[in-house]
Design an enzyme around this catalytic site. Structure first.
Site, PDB file in Angstrom:
ATOM      1  CE  LYS A  80      -4.578   0.702   0.399  1.00 13.00           C
ATOM      2  NZ  LYS A  80      -5.612  -0.115  -0.252  1.00 13.00           N
ATOM      3  N   GLY A 180     -25.646   2.477   3.637  1.00 17.23           N
ATOM      4  CA  GLY A 180     -24.917   3.158   2.577  1.00 17.23           C
ATOM      5  C   GLY A 180     -25.457   2.745   1.225  1.00 17.23           C
ATOM      6  CG  ASN A 183     -19.476   5.585  -6.251  1.00 20.49           C
ATOM      7  OD1 ASN A 183     -20.468   6.162  -6.682  1.00 20.49           O
ATOM      8  ND2 ASN A 183     -18.344   6.212  -6.000  1.00 20.49           N
TER       9      ASN A 183
END
Length: 364
Positions: A80, A180, A183
């Site tokens: 990461k 939620g 997307n």
């Protein structure tokens, strides 16, 4: 911070500190484990309060990607990057191109992608300097927006969890409380609606809620009321740490399965779900559709091949439940064990291969 002591704690391979004064770039690349292959993990841009906080985030997220990629069956390790800065104010072309050169200098040990605070456009700038980047614009042969694929993987994983809880993976007639409707969650709701599930939704964005109500006939509730709904499945698809001491006693479901990251506030909350007989689909497995999708770009993106690979999330979730029963452990521990067992098998195989090579060369 004692950096080497921190790295030894979970056997991190490499931390790379990158700075470019002219562009303002301050980045930390964490490569956790490359046993299975090059480290793949996104680049996050965040206005960290301190450098120590940025390092902590990089190593936590990097290790998480090792487990996610291993559990997904990818031949990739985990890594990461975090960039220190405000993504709304501090971005510029020179920053991401400079970062691309740092990635190129790692010669394929690390492959990046977009993450919180970065976009496809940012990845395109990185791509100007290196090929070790995924999630770039479709014009360059990439997969585009990964959210719908993440949603499909979450849907498939939810069906596997339903099989474990109800003895049947059909979601027709099941009530799913979705936290939620962004997307990823919106296309997830679309899959659920098409199968005949009943939806209860919430979001801090009222427009997103109204859209789901209009499209799917969903029932809307206030954000704090989503936990106490009479439902079969709770699907966390927003913030993390939402399975906690306050929310668990409110749950009236048999399954927790959703796309949010880091759903358990603490590991003991996974134990609490287990004690209450609630089937938990570990988040880093059920939400791995996006990384599976972008990983396919490394072979020349093929949507059909990628989607077939995403469907294996069903098998992965099923295997986790099998390991949990085999070892008498909660599913969140079983998920870690599944990833660790795969890494260890490859590590042993590689070690044996190297020993054989050494024996052959020593006899010459």
């Amino acid at each position: 911070m004692e950096i080497f002591k921190k790295m030894e704690e979970h056997d991190y391979e490499q931390l790379v500190f990158c700075q470019d004064k002219s562009s303002g770039l301050k980045a930390i690349i964490c490569i956790h484990d490359t046993t299975l292959g090059p480290a793949l993990g996104g680049t996050r841009m965040w206005n960290y309060a301190t450098e120590e906080e940025a390092i902590e985030d990089a190593i936590r997220l990097g290790r998480g990607m090792t487990y996610k990629n291993a559990a997904a069956g990818l031949n990739l390790g985990g890594g990461k990057t975090v960039i220190i800065g405000d993504p709304l104010k501090d971005k510029n072309e020179e920053m991401f191109r400079a970062f691309g050169r740092f990635i190129q200098g790692l010669n394929g040990r690390y492959i990046t992608a977009e993450d919180v605070g970065t976009t496809v456009a940012d990845m395109d700038l990185i791509h100007e300097e290196t090929d070790f980047v995924t999630g770039i614009s479709p014009a360059f042969g990439s997969s585009g927006n990964p959210s719908p694929v993440t949603a499909y993987g979450a849907y498939i994983g939810m069906k596997a969890a339903a099989l474990e809880a109800f003895g049947d993976d059909s979601l027709e007639g099941k009530t799913v409380a979705v936290q939620g409707v962004g997307n990823v969650a919106y296309p997830l709701c679309e899959y659920l609606h098409k199968e005949g599930a009943k939806l209860i939704v919430t979001d801090i964005n009222q427009a997103a809620v109204d859209r789901a109500v209009a499209a799917f006939g969903a029932t809307a509730v206030a954000p704090n009321d989503i936990y106490s709904q009479e439902a079969d499945i709770f699907a966390p698809c927003a913030m993390g740490a939402i399975i906690n001491d306050v929310t668990i006693p409110q749950l009236k479901v048999k399954v927790v399965a959703g796309s949010a990251n880091n759903q358990l506030k603490e590991q003991r909350h996974g134990d609490e779900l287990e004690a209450r007989g609630i089937v938990y689909a570990p988040d880093f497995v059920i939400n791995s559709g996006g990384v599976i999708n972008v990983a396919d770009e490394l072979y020349g993106y093929n949507n059909e091949r990628a989607m077939k690979r995403v469907e294996t999330i069903y098998d992965s979730i099923t295997k986790i439940f099998e390991i949990a029963k085999r070892d008498n452990i909660p599913s969140y521990i079983a998920a870690d064990r599944m990833a660790e067992e795969r890494i260890e098998r490859v590590r042993k195989s590689r070690s044996q291969f190297l020993r054989n090579e050494h024996n052959i060369l020593s006899r010459r």
